[in-house]
Scaffold this motif. Structure first.
Motif, PDB file in Angstrom:
ATOM      1  N   PRO A 170       0.831  -1.206   0.000  1.00 18.08           N
ATOM      2  CA  PRO A 170       0.000   0.000   0.000  1.00 18.08           C
ATOM      3  C   PRO A 170       0.863   1.252   0.000  1.00 18.08           C
ATOM      4  O   PRO A 170       2.044   1.225   0.365  1.00 18.08           O
ATOM      5  CB  PRO A 170      -0.806  -0.130   1.291  1.00 18.08           C
ATOM      6  N   LEU A 171       0.275   2.339  -0.405  1.00 18.70           N
ATOM      7  CA  LEU A 171       0.963   3.624  -0.417  1.00 18.70           C
ATOM      8  C   LEU A 171       0.555   4.430   0.806  1.00 18.70           C
ATOM      9  O   LEU A 171      -0.597   4.364   1.242  1.00 18.70           O
ATOM     10  CB  LEU A 171       0.611   4.398  -1.682  1.00 18.70           C
ATOM     11  N   ALA A 172       1.487   5.182   1.323  1.00 17.42           N
ATOM     12  CA  ALA A 172       1.211   6.044   2.468  1.00 17.42           C
ATOM     13  C   ALA A 172       1.109   7.484   1.989  1.00 17.42           C
ATOM     14  O   ALA A 172       1.989   7.970   1.276  1.00 17.42           O
ATOM     15  CB  ALA A 172       2.311   5.922   3.512  1.00 17.42           C
ATOM     16  N   ALA A 173       0.034   8.144   2.332  1.00 16.91           N
ATOM     17  CA  ALA A 173      -0.164   9.548   1.959  1.00 16.91           C
ATOM     18  C   ALA A 173      -0.307  10.373   3.227  1.00 16.91           C
ATOM     19  O   ALA A 173      -1.175  10.100   4.059  1.00 16.91           O
ATOM     20  CB  ALA A 173      -1.397   9.705   1.091  1.00 16.91           C
ATOM     21  N   GLU A 174       0.553  11.354   3.393  1.00 21.92           N
ATOM     22  CA  GLU A 174       0.437  12.222   4.554  1.00 21.92           C
ATOM     23  C   GLU A 174      -0.595  13.308   4.272  1.00 21.92           C
ATOM     24  O   GLU A 174      -0.597  13.935   3.212  1.00 21.92           O
ATOM     25  CB  GLU A 174       1.770  12.861   4.912  1.00 21.92           C
ATOM     26  N   VAL A 175      -1.479  13.512   5.220  1.00 25.53           N
ATOM     27  CA  VAL A 175      -2.557  14.489   5.108  1.00 25.53           C
ATOM     28  C   VAL A 175      -2.293  15.589   6.128  1.00 25.53           C
ATOM     29  O   VAL A 175      -2.332  15.356   7.340  1.00 25.53           O
ATOM     30  CB  VAL A 175      -3.924  13.833   5.356  1.00 25.53           C
ATOM     31  N   ILE A 176      -2.006  16.777   5.628  1.00 24.62           N
ATOM     32  CA  ILE A 176      -1.688  17.930   6.476  1.00 24.62           C
ATOM     33  C   ILE A 176      -2.710  19.025   6.216  1.00 24.62           C
ATOM     34  O   ILE A 176      -3.091  19.273   5.069  1.00 24.62           O
ATOM     35  CB  ILE A 176      -0.267  18.455   6.189  1.00 24.62           C
ATOM     36  N   GLU A 177      -3.145  19.676   7.271  1.00 21.77           N
ATOM     37  CA  GLU A 177      -4.074  20.793   7.118  1.00 21.77           C
ATOM     38  C   GLU A 177      -3.608  21.962   7.965  1.00 21.77           C
ATOM     39  O   GLU A 177      -3.357  21.819   9.167  1.00 21.77           O
ATOM     40  CB  GLU A 177      -5.492  20.394   7.504  1.00 21.77           C
ATOM     41  N   THR A 178      -3.488  23.124   7.328  1.00 20.26           N
ATOM     42  CA  THR A 178      -3.111  24.347   8.016  1.00 20.26           C
ATOM     43  C   THR A 178      -4.366  25.164   8.322  1.00 20.26           C
ATOM     44  O   THR A 178      -5.484  24.745   8.011  1.00 20.26           O
ATOM     45  CB  THR A 178      -2.160  25.184   7.147  1.00 20.26           C
ATOM     46  N   ALA A 179      -4.183  26.331   8.882  1.00 20.91           N
ATOM     47  CA  ALA A 179      -5.324  27.204   9.164  1.00 20.91           C
ATOM     48  C   ALA A 179      -5.986  27.683   7.881  1.00 20.91           C
ATOM     49  O   ALA A 179      -7.151  28.097   7.894  1.00 20.91           O
ATOM     50  CB  ALA A 179      -4.874  28.406   9.992  1.00 20.91           C
ATOM     51  N   ARG A 180      -5.289  27.630   6.748  1.00 21.73           N
ATOM     52  CA  ARG A 180      -5.886  28.001   5.474  1.00 21.73           C
ATOM     53  C   ARG A 180      -6.716  26.861   4.905  1.00 21.73           C
ATOM     54  O   ARG A 180      -7.808  27.063   4.398  1.00 21.73           O
ATOM     55  CB  ARG A 180      -4.792  28.379   4.456  1.00 21.73           C
ATOM     56  N   GLY A 181      -6.186  25.642   4.964  1.00 23.37           N
ATOM     57  CA  GLY A 181      -6.899  24.512   4.405  1.00 23.37           C
ATOM     58  C   GLY A 181      -5.987  23.328   4.203  1.00 23.37           C
ATOM     59  O   GLY A 181      -4.809  23.339   4.595  1.00 23.37           O
ATOM     60  N   PRO A 182      -6.471  22.271   3.575  1.00 21.42           N
ATOM     61  CA  PRO A 182      -5.681  21.061   3.356  1.00 21.42           C
ATOM     62  C   PRO A 182      -4.525  21.312   2.381  1.00 21.42           C
ATOM     63  O   PRO A 182      -4.676  22.045   1.397  1.00 21.42           O
ATOM     64  CB  PRO A 182      -6.683  20.075   2.756  1.00 21.42           C
ATOM     65  N   VAL A 183      -3.397  20.691   2.662  1.00 28.54           N
ATOM     66  CA  VAL A 183      -2.235  20.773   1.779  1.00 28.54           C
ATOM     67  C   VAL A 183      -2.409  19.748   0.667  1.00 28.54           C
ATOM     68  O   VAL A 183      -2.514  18.549   0.925  1.00 28.54           O
ATOM     69  CB  VAL A 183      -0.933  20.514   2.556  1.00 28.54           C
ATOM     70  N   ILE A 184      -2.453  20.210  -0.584  1.00 28.49           N
ATOM     71  CA  ILE A 184      -2.699  19.306  -1.710  1.00 28.49           C
ATOM     72  C   ILE A 184      -1.478  19.126  -2.604  1.00 28.49           C
ATOM     73  O   ILE A 184      -1.486  18.281  -3.493  1.00 28.49           O
ATOM     74  CB  ILE A 184      -3.881  19.804  -2.565  1.00 28.49           C
ATOM     75  N   ILE A 185      -0.426  19.916  -2.371  1.00 32.56           N
ATOM     76  CA  ILE A 185       0.829  19.760  -3.106  1.00 32.56           C
ATOM     77  C   ILE A 185       1.963  19.873  -2.110  1.00 32.56           C
ATOM     78  O   ILE A 185       2.021  20.829  -1.334  1.00 32.56           O
ATOM     79  CB  ILE A 185       0.989  20.838  -4.196  1.00 32.56           C
ATOM     80  N   GLY A 186       2.853  18.890  -2.114  1.00 30.45           N
ATOM     81  CA  GLY A 186       4.031  18.965  -1.263  1.00 30.45           C
ATOM     82  C   GLY A 186       3.793  18.635   0.188  1.00 30.45           C
ATOM     83  O   GLY A 186       4.514  19.106   1.055  1.00 30.45           O
TER      84      GLY A 186
END
Length: 749
Positions: A286-302
């Motif tokens: 399986p692939l692991a995807a890190e999900v990060i969210e800042t006060a602006r919104g979800p990080v979709i690149i990098g």
């Protein structure tokens, strides 16, 4: 309570129940029986789990869906629904779950992929809606503008604006009773979307003591959000081309304990971070995807950075180039690595990763850059779904108008008419009030000027004088957007409607199928400017043919095929010009965004502008046009337009027989808008996803058609029975008399 299912001659379901909730259950049940495979594909797309049964080509979308937090946003929005709307949606979901097993047994795709039907949750319809429309506002265009500004120069940032020209959009028009034969209004049009098989719209009728409405539903979503006719009032929409999603350039750092922080206007602030696993068919890893969210919104690149979950494998290795693929989000794969995020840099900020001191004086932490997405449902927790049952209950345009005051996304231009002569022409949806630069570029997250104010911009409206047209052009929604479709379709529809004061529903076919292509004028002028003395004898023949052409993109027209060949040669040569050398380098962003970032399509759709403006010198443009004419003249005579301009629908499991798809008339700037990528492929991935004519004099005289049919089951008599009708621009009659419908043998209880 009982529900009844009837079918008309086209297999279109007409549902009758004792109340709204029972009717919603019936809608879910019948949709699951007719379109189980489509429903399950959409559910998995919304959850980011398509690669588990469709394979590695879907990992790019799955990573994006997870990182954009689509499912979580749907849950949040569902939790904020009023109790009545939530119960109505749950009834629909109950019907889907009740019908999925039977529908899956009929659909061979389940056996082909080994997929077992799953279970829908109360929030799943909201997730399907978000998944369907998350790319609708075209936020990746901001990534393209970054590329143009950084590589070509700030002065060319808006050179490729879709006003001159853009891809296909949707048409819609309302004609007042003063200009119809019946004296009652007509609402008509056709939404242009990437064509999918089964179709993205479902013809259906919903009837209970509270209301009786027919229209076009989105499979997986209850009610009739976009196109409906109650008998007393009818409504329809097109994309307003508003800008309501922002991209922020983020600086991120990770602490030794795994905590992630983002640099905001007030300094370093906590960001949430967790890792999700994506299963991929055909591999045990399986692939692991890190999900990060800042006060602006979800990080979709990098999102992956130093000490992260190692999701680079799922997002593409550093320095990877976008893979070639068909336009559209469906099936795109890959994402950019953290090392590539410098390309997202906004103006006036740090240019890349660096180090930042910790507050406690500990060793400096590595800093990397990423891009986050801010979109209204994630920010407000509102989906607008309470509008859906309100629309079904509407009795006049005032009811429609009030309901749409609560609409969120996508932002639409809406037209409506009622039997009393009421007319409506307005924008509906949530556009945040914020700095104008937010609409143009990726903006620095740490600059306070780019915050959202918390208010929504006013939604414009206008009166209807005889008729009104909506075709994605700059106009009513101009204050809310940046780039719009060129005016060609809107102006052509306006001219056609102005030619009569006795419109009938059947006469609308002439508008739907109009193939005049005004956007050809500028290239034809450039061909005319190339004198015969500068051309070979064969090229002179090409020139004479083009200048005598009627400018109709008819499927059987060899002149249209010749024009398309010359246009394609011009596009390829322009894209190869040294002025665009920097833009030919692959953009360091996810492959999912490739349709917005590839130079070739950008040149193709901005050809009108680039022939008279831009960094390519005028002398070189003249040379390119001359060489393109010579190139076409030297080769075999191009075939009729419909030979190469063939339908290319997206399918989760493509058919082996690609030759089955027919040739098409039209072009991306015709009213009959069938959009390909000039210079690269004549195959049309985008076209009318439905056509409709709502008659307010007599609903029985209304007309409609979809590209394929009512059933999503291969082999069903109604799987593709409307395709011949759709191809010729025909429309099926709406049937509302229950005595003329066939009741299904079993009654549901």
């Amino acid at each position: 309570m009982s529900i009844e299912v009837y079918r008309d001659p086209w297999g279109i379901p007409h549902l009758r129940a004792d109340g709204p909730r029972e009717l919603a259950r019936a809608q879910g049940l019948v949709t699951a029986r007719d379109r189980a495979w489509q429903l399950e594909v959409e559910r998995h797309r919304a959850q980011g789990t398509t690669a588990a049964f469709l394979g590695a080509s879907e990992t790019g979308w799955d990573v994006f869906a997870r990182q954009a937090r689509l499912a979580d946003t749907a849950r949040r929005c569902h939790d904020r629904l009023d109790a009545e709307t939530a119960e109505w949606i749950r009834a629909y979901v109950d019907g889907v779950n009740e019908g999925l097993a039977e529908g899956a047994r009929r659909a061979p795709e389940f056996a082909a992929t080994g997929l077992e039907p799953g279970r829908w949750e109360p929030w799943t319809p909201l997730a399907v809606w978000l998944s369907t429309h998350i790319l609708f506002a075209g936020f990746p265009t901001k990534l393209w503008r970054e590329q143009v500004a950084r590589r070509l120069g700030e002065e060319w940032t808006e050179l490729f604006a879709t006003d001159g020209p853009g891809t296909a959009g949707s048409n819609g028009w309302v004609v007042s009773g003063a200009r119809t034969a019946s004296g009652a209004a007509i609402v008509a049009g056709d939404p242009h979307r990437f064509i999918e098989a089964p179709g993205v719209y479902q013809q259906i009728r919903l009837s209970c003591p509270d209301y009786d409405v027919l229209g076009l539903a989105v499979p997986g979503v209850p009610g009739l959000a976009h196109f409906g006719h109650t008998g007393r009032v009818a409504w329809a929409i097109t994309n307003a081309m508003a800008d309501y999603q922002d991209l922020y350039r983020e600086r991120l750092r990770r602490h030794p304990d795994g905590r992630v922080e983002a640099l905001g206007p007030n300094g370093w602030e906590p960001a949430t971070a967790h890792t999700e696993t994506i299963r991929v068919a055909g591999t045990d890893e399986p692939l692991a995807a890190e999900v990060i969210e800042t006060a602006r919104g979800p990080v979709i690149i990098g999102a992956q950075g130093p000490g992260g979950a190692g999701s680079a494998g799922s997002a593409g290795s550093a320095g990877s180039e976008p893979a070639a693929g068909a336009p559209g989000a469906a099936g795109a794969a890959g994402a950019a690595s953290a090392a590539d995020t410098e390309a997202a840099a906004g103006q006036g900020g740090a240019s890349g990763a660096g180090d930042a001191p910790c507050r406690d004086g500990a060793p400096e932490l590595p800093v990397w850059e990423a891009v986050s997405l801010r979109y209204p449902p994630r920010v407000t927790g509102e989906s607008g779904f309470a509008v859906l049952p309100a629309l079904l209950r509407a009795r006049n345009v005032a009811d429609v108008d009030r309901a749409l005051d609560r609409w969120i996304e996508p932002v639409n231009v809406v037209q409506a008419a009622d039997v009393a002569g009421g007319l409506l022409h307005r924008v509906a949806g949530y556009v945040p009030v914020r700095d104008r630069i937010n609409s143009l570029r990726v903006v620095p997250a740490w600059e306070d000027a780019h915050r959202w104010s918390g208010e929504a911009a006013p939604t414009p409206r206008a009166g209807v004088d005889g008729h009104a047209v909506m075709a994605n052009a700059r106009g009513l929604a101009a204050p809310l957007g940046v780039e719009f479709a060129p005016p060609h379709r809107a102006e052509r529809i306006d001219a056609l409607l102005g030619a009569s004061k006795a419109w009938t529903p059947s006469a609308m076919r002439a508008v739907h199928t109009d193939t005049d292509t005004p956007s050809a004028r500028r290239l034809l002028d450039a061909v005319r400017a190339t004198g015969e003395e500068d051309l070979s004898p064969a090229a002179r023949d090409v020139r004479r043919t083009l200048l005598g052409w009627d400018r109709r993109m008819a499927a059987d027209s060899t002149d249209a095929g010749l024009y398309a060949a010359v246009r394609g040669a011009v596009v390829r040569r322009l894209a190869a010009h040294e002025a665009f050398a920097e833009l030919r380098e692959p953009a360091p962003y996810p492959d999912l965004f490739r349709p917005w970032l590839a130079l070739g399509p950008r040149v193709a759709f901005a050809l009108e502008t680039l022939l008279v403006a831009g960094p390519v010198p005028a002398a070189d443009v003249r040379r390119i046009v001359r060489e393109a004419v010579e190139e076409v003249a030297a080769g075999e005579a191009p075939p009729a337009w419909g030979v190469t301009h063939r339908l290319a629908p997206w399918q989760a499991l493509p058919d082996a027989d690609d030759a089955q798809w027919p040739g098409l008339a039209g072009d991306h700037d015709c009213v009959l808008s069938t959009s390909s990528v000039p210079g690269y492929t004549d195959r049309a991935a985008r076209a009318s996803a439905a056509r409709y004519v709502w008659d307010l004099a007599d609903r029985e005289r209304s007309l409609w058609a979809v590209p394929f049919g009512a059933s999503g089951v291969p082999g069903d008599p109604h799987h593709r029975d409307q395709l011949p009708l759709w191809l010729e621009g025909g429309l099926a009659p709406v049937t509302t008399d229950w005595n003329e419908l066939v009741k299904e043998e079993h009654e549901q209880n």
